[in-house]
Scaffold this motif. Structure first.
Motif, PDB file in Angstrom:
ATOM      1  N   PHE A 100       0.824  -1.206   0.000  1.00  0.00           N
ATOM      2  CA  PHE A 100       0.000   0.000   0.000  1.00  0.00           C
ATOM      3  C   PHE A 100       0.862   1.262   0.000  1.00  0.00           C
TER       4      PHE A 100
ATOM      5  N   SER B 188       0.436  -1.628 -11.185  1.00  0.00           N
ATOM      6  CA  SER B 188       0.420  -0.248 -10.724  1.00  0.00           C
ATOM      7  C   SER B 188       1.417   0.591 -11.526  1.00  0.00           C
TER       8      SER B 188
ATOM      9  N   GLY C  22      -0.256   2.472  -3.352  1.00  0.00           N
ATOM     10  CA  GLY C  22      -1.551   3.063  -3.053  1.00  0.00           C
ATOM     11  C   GLY C  22      -2.630   1.999  -3.159  1.00  0.00           C
ATOM     12  N   CYS C  23      -3.852   2.435  -3.329  1.00  0.00           N
ATOM     13  CA  CYS C  23      -4.970   1.504  -3.461  1.00  0.00           C
ATOM     14  C   CYS C  23      -5.043   1.064  -4.920  1.00  0.00           C
ATOM     15  N   SER C  24      -4.483  -0.108  -5.203  1.00  0.00           N
ATOM     16  CA  SER C  24      -4.390  -0.565  -6.591  1.00  0.00           C
ATOM     17  C   SER C  24      -4.670  -2.059  -6.682  1.00  0.00           C
TER      18      SER C  24
ATOM     19  N   LEU D 287      -2.289  -4.149  -4.659  1.00  0.00           N
ATOM     20  CA  LEU D 287      -2.637  -4.270  -3.242  1.00  0.00           C
ATOM     21  C   LEU D 287      -3.651  -5.392  -3.046  1.00  0.00           C
ATOM     22  N   LEU D 288      -4.670  -5.444  -3.886  1.00  0.00           N
ATOM     23  CA  LEU D 288      -5.674  -6.495  -3.788  1.00  0.00           C
ATOM     24  C   LEU D 288      -5.044  -7.876  -3.988  1.00  0.00           C
TER      25      LEU D 288
END
Length: 94
Positions: free
Chosen positions: A23, A77, A27-29, A32-33
């Motif tokens: 993260f 990302s 970031g929120c990407s 991350l998932l």
């Protein structure tokens, strides 16, 4: 020196909580998932994925200063692909 210190802090964070390390660099990407899912499936796959992303991030961060960084496979990302550098190209598609 500040770059080395931040890299060491990121490695320590990733050692204990791999998704948090991802993260911080992506970031929120999607990366991350993917890392959250890999960490749920097993702690070791989450670590491998997180450290691979950090390797790509810092490798491209250093390469971006001299030349255009090479795209790494399996990294979704753009922030990681570019090593955190923001390149504005007008009139072209990425």
């Amino acid at each position: 020196m500040a770059g080395t210190c931040s890299m060491l802090c990121l490695i320590l964070i990733t050692l204990f909580v791999p998704p948090l390390g991802v993260f911080l660099i992506s970031g929120c990407s999607v990366d991350l998932l993917i890392n959250i899912l890999l960490t749920i499936l097993g702690y070791l796959p989450g670590h491998i994925h997180a450290f691979y992303l950090e390797y790509v991030y810092y490798g491209n961060r250093n390469a971006a200063e001299a030349t255009a960084p090479r795209r790494a496979p399996g990294v979704y990302s753009e922030r990681i692909q570019r090593g955190g550098h923001h390149h504005q190209t007008y009139g072209t598609t990425p």
